[in-house]
Design a protein around this motif. Structure first.
Motif, PDB file in Angstrom:
ATOM      1  N   ALA A  76       0.829  -1.206   0.000  1.00  0.00           N
ATOM      2  CA  ALA A  76       0.000   0.000   0.000  1.00  0.00           C
ATOM      3  C   ALA A  76       0.864   1.258   0.000  1.00  0.00           C
ATOM      4  N   LYS A  77       1.982   1.197   0.715  1.00  0.00           N
ATOM      5  CA  LYS A  77       2.878   2.344   0.787  1.00  0.00           C
ATOM      6  C   LYS A  77       3.918   2.341  -0.338  1.00  0.00           C
ATOM      7  N   ARG A  78       3.895   1.277  -1.146  1.00  0.00           N
ATOM      8  CA  ARG A  78       4.780   1.123  -2.304  1.00  0.00           C
ATOM      9  C   ARG A  78       6.249   1.218  -1.896  1.00  0.00           C
ATOM     10  N   ASP A 136       4.622   3.723   9.238  1.00  0.00           N
ATOM     11  CA  ASP A 136       3.917   4.982   8.986  1.00  0.00           C
ATOM     12  C   ASP A 136       4.714   6.178   9.484  1.00  0.00           C
ATOM     13  N   ALA A 188       4.708   8.891   3.593  1.00  0.00           N
ATOM     14  CA  ALA A 188       3.917   8.956   2.357  1.00  0.00           C
ATOM     15  C   ALA A 188       2.900   7.823   2.353  1.00  0.00           C
ATOM     16  N   THR A 189       1.707   8.114   1.822  1.00  0.00           N
ATOM     17  CA  THR A 189       0.576   7.181   1.859  1.00  0.00           C
ATOM     18  C   THR A 189       0.313   6.746   3.297  1.00  0.00           C
ATOM     19  N   LEU A 241      -1.102   5.368   6.699  1.00  0.00           N
ATOM     20  CA  LEU A 241      -2.031   4.299   7.061  1.00  0.00           C
ATOM     21  C   LEU A 241      -2.817   4.609   8.316  1.00  0.00           C
ATOM     22  N   ALA A 283      -9.527   6.663   2.330  1.00  0.00           N
ATOM     23  CA  ALA A 283      -8.448   5.905   1.702  1.00  0.00           C
ATOM     24  C   ALA A 283      -8.214   4.610   2.474  1.00  0.00           C
ATOM     25  N   SER A 306      -6.538   2.121   4.824  1.00  0.00           N
ATOM     26  CA  SER A 306      -5.817   2.470   6.048  1.00  0.00           C
ATOM     27  C   SER A 306      -5.433   1.201   6.805  1.00  0.00           C
TER      28      SER A 306
END
Length: 223
Positions: free
Chosen positions: A23-25, A75, A80-81, A83, A160, A162
């Protein structure tokens, strides 16, 4: 140095970490352990986690275990991105959802799936049956939440994906896999057909499965 993840196939707790990384790539190196060979009990692994359990994440010189602690670390280290939300209200909502999963679904899921997975369903039938009311109650609550949130295209806790979604998803998938085993037919589990019993949850599962990188997280021995 790349992030390393030590995990085992089918562990819902390991699956959480893999989903978070995708999810966070974030790039990572997969260290799949064979539990049957007790690779989680070697001196090298116990130096990372003295409890001898997966998952463990190693990021440079830092190692951390416990799935939700790993999500919190990722996180903070890689914001970025996010959660865990972008403001106090989102953070509170996400953590509440995470706590509800860990308090009311983690243990009861194990009570249902483990006897079925390991061929003990008949011997431990009372345990399986005792777990079902709590599982069904929580799934009904989640179904109602997702049905309402689907009206605005939201995920379980926020707009989004999470930590709430990531913590819950592997448990739902584990329940469904166990429910599909022949020995589960002896129990009135009410989990299938899933898309008819819990259409909002089924749609949510499909959204997670559509996440980029999802296939890399799927338990190899489930294929």
């Amino acid at each position: 140095m790349a992030i390393e993840v030590f995990w085992s196939s089918g562990s819902p707790f390991s699956w959480r970490v893999l989903l978070a990384l995708e999810a966070k790539r974030l790039p990572y190196q997969s260290r799949l352990l064979e539990m049957s060979k007790r690779e989680h009990k070697t001196p090298e692994f116990l130096a990372l986690n003295p409890r001898g359990q997966v998952p463990v994440l190693r990021d440079g010189d830092y190692a951390i275990y416990e799935s939700i602690a790993i999500l919190a670390y990722l996180d903070r280290k890689y914001p970025a991105t996010p959660l865990f939300g972008v403001n106090a209200e989102e953070t509170g909502t996400i953590w509440r959802a995470v706590c509800e999963v860990t308090c009311y679904l983690d243990e009861t899921t194990d009570d249902f799936i483990l006897p079925i997975y390991f061929g003990r369903a008949e011997a431990e039938g009372d345990q399986v049956r005792a777990a079902l009311p709590a599982i069904q109650s929580e799934l009904a609550r989640l179904e109602a939440t997702l049905r309402e949130r689907a009206k605005t295209g939201a995920w379980l806790a926020t707009s989004a994906i999470s930590a709430a979604d990531i913590v819950l998803f592997p448990l739902v998938m584990s329940l469904l896999r166990a429910a599909g085993k022949p020995s589960a037919a002896a129990f009135d589990h009410g989990l299938t057909p899933f898309s008819e019993k819990y259409p909002a949850l089924a749609a949510w599962v499909a959204r997670v499965e559509g996440m980029p990188g999802y296939e890399r997280t799927y338990p190899p021995h489930w294929r």
